[in-house]
Design an enzyme around this catalytic site. Structure first.
Site, PDB file in Angstrom:
ATOM      1  N   HIS A  79      38.912  44.221  37.253  1.00 64.67           N
ATOM      2  CA  HIS A  79      40.160  44.901  36.897  1.00 64.67           C
ATOM      3  C   HIS A  79      40.385  46.110  37.797  1.00 64.67           C
ATOM      4  O   HIS A  79      41.495  46.311  38.320  1.00 64.67           O
ATOM      5  CB  HIS A  79      40.098  45.346  35.434  1.00 64.67           C
ATOM      6  CG  HIS A  79      41.149  46.359  35.070  1.00 64.67           C
ATOM      7  ND1 HIS A  79      42.448  46.021  34.788  1.00 64.67           N
ATOM      8  CD2 HIS A  79      41.078  47.712  34.961  1.00 64.67           C
ATOM      9  CE1 HIS A  79      43.141  47.113  34.511  1.00 64.67           C
ATOM     10  NE2 HIS A  79      42.332  48.154  34.613  1.00 64.67           N
ATOM     11  N   HIS A 109      43.774  48.388  40.090  1.00 66.20           N
ATOM     12  CA  HIS A 109      43.993  49.752  40.571  1.00 66.20           C
ATOM     13  C   HIS A 109      43.693  49.896  42.056  1.00 66.20           C
ATOM     14  O   HIS A 109      44.335  50.707  42.739  1.00 66.20           O
ATOM     15  CB  HIS A 109      43.165  50.723  39.742  1.00 66.20           C
ATOM     16  CG  HIS A 109      43.563  50.737  38.307  1.00 66.20           C
ATOM     17  ND1 HIS A 109      44.765  51.258  37.882  1.00 66.20           N
ATOM     18  CD2 HIS A 109      42.952  50.248  37.189  1.00 66.20           C
ATOM     19  CE1 HIS A 109      44.878  51.108  36.574  1.00 66.20           C
ATOM     20  NE2 HIS A 109      43.791  50.496  36.124  1.00 66.20           N
ATOM     21  N   GLU A 121      49.688  50.356  33.961  1.00 60.06           N
ATOM     22  CA  GLU A 121      48.769  49.303  33.509  1.00 60.06           C
ATOM     23  C   GLU A 121      49.499  47.988  33.216  1.00 60.06           C
ATOM     24  O   GLU A 121      49.058  46.924  33.639  1.00 60.06           O
ATOM     25  CB  GLU A 121      48.011  49.749  32.252  1.00 60.06           C
ATOM     26  CG  GLU A 121      46.913  50.767  32.498  1.00 60.06           C
ATOM     27  CD  GLU A 121      45.676  50.194  33.171  1.00 60.06           C
ATOM     28  OE1 GLU A 121      45.629  48.972  33.436  1.00 60.06           O
ATOM     29  OE2 GLU A 121      44.755  50.985  33.440  1.00 60.06           O
ATOM     30  N   SER A 150      45.205  42.006  37.580  1.00 60.55           N
ATOM     31  CA  SER A 150      43.776  41.663  37.597  1.00 60.55           C
ATOM     32  C   SER A 150      43.395  40.609  36.570  1.00 60.55           C
ATOM     33  O   SER A 150      42.221  40.253  36.469  1.00 60.55           O
ATOM     34  CB  SER A 150      42.939  42.922  37.357  1.00 60.55           C
ATOM     35  OG  SER A 150      43.245  43.496  36.097  1.00 60.55           O
TER      36      SER A 150
END
Length: 295
Positions: free
Chosen positions: A157, A162, A203, A222
């Site tokens: 993730h 990110h 997010e 992700s």
């Protein structure tokens, strides 16, 4: 504007029941490994160097499975800005990279670097560190039985989500914006509101392209299971007050998502909100206090 889209469901391979039924919640061997890696973050000072991980072949295999699945998923479901940013990240296909391999490239492009986390980080530390170019990232890997979905953030993730964002100067500036804003306030209530806006934009946010919502948020980028819409989700036009008034759950699929009209629209909306954000924003906008237990 109250536009609502309904996304067509696409099966999420490997999805097993509710989050609390996920094997990563009960497999004792997995939990020992996960907890040992998470424990490394105890007492870690933001920005301090830390050791890498000797990943197992099974963990590398999980990485390869996800890497193979996410490429076509991004092409089909991710927004153009995310796809362009992904091309700038030098992510190996055959093995899990160390944080120390990813951070130099991020630092060169946007001034960001990973700093060590063991799991969920308090809002003040997590958000505030982003003003100074640090993003808290974990080292453990999701359970191998369900490689295409995880109920908690893992190294996949953080790198695929990110890491993509933080390789792009415009996207990285949004993280710094949240950091600067967080560091102007002190109350848990204000930080909690800011964390909800972060959650529903960086997010789980969407950007609209040719009338169609496309994945933008790091959690969507992700997760094959989420980027491809496991079920019909309600997608609303971006509304900061509405997003700040919604609870969210870290360990599960989000039933409501918000779509900005474009990256420029997202930048303008967040910029205006953060410019006026202070300790009284919640009461001024009538944003309710919500429970903070979102596991």
């Amino acid at each position: 504007m109250n536009t609502v889209w309904k996304q067509t469901p696409i099966s999420a391979e490997g999805r097993l029941g509710r989050p609390d039924e996920h094997p990563g919640r009960s497999d004792q061997d997995y939990l020992r490994r996960r907890d040992a890696l998470a424990a490394r973050a105890a007492g870690h000072r933001v920005g301090a160097p830390y050791a890498g991980v000797d990943y197992t072949e099974a963990e590398h295999r999980t990485w390869r499975t996800v890497h193979t699945a996410l490429g076509p998923a991004h092409r089909a479901h991710a927004c153009r800005e995310a796809q362009d940013a992904a091309e700038a990240v030098d992510v190996p296909a055959e093995r899990i990279p160390q944080h120390a391999e990813i951070s130099p490239g991020l630092r060169a492009r946007t001034g960001f670097a990973f700093t060590l986390a063991g799991g969920v980080v308090p809002n003040e530390r997590f958000l505030g560190s982003m003003e100074h170019g640090y993003f808290h990232a974990v080292q453990f890997v999701r359970h191998p039985a369900v490689p295409l979905y995880t109920p908690e953030p893992d190294v996949i993730h953080d790198v695929f989500g990110h890491g993509i964002h933080l390789s792009d100067p415009r996207l990285a500036e949004l993280y710094r914006l949240f950091g600067r804003t967080a560091n102007r306030v002190r109350s848990e209530e204000a930080l909690d509101i800011l964390s909800r806006i972060y959650w529903f934009t960086l997010e789980y946010g969407l950007l609209t392209e040719s009338g169609t919502p496309k994945a933008f948020g790091a959690a969507l980028l992700s997760s094959f299971g989420e980027i491809a819409a496991h079920t019909v989700r309600e997608v609303r036009a971006l509304d900061i007050r509405a997003a700040a008034s919604l609870p969210y759950c870290i360990s599960g699929y989000q039933p409501v998502l918000f779509a900005a009209r474009s990256l420029a629209h997202l930048e303008d909306t967040l910029g205006a909100f953060c410019a006026e954000f202070d300790e009284d924003t919640g009461s001024r906008l009538g944003i309710p206090s919500l429970p903070r237990n979102r596991t």
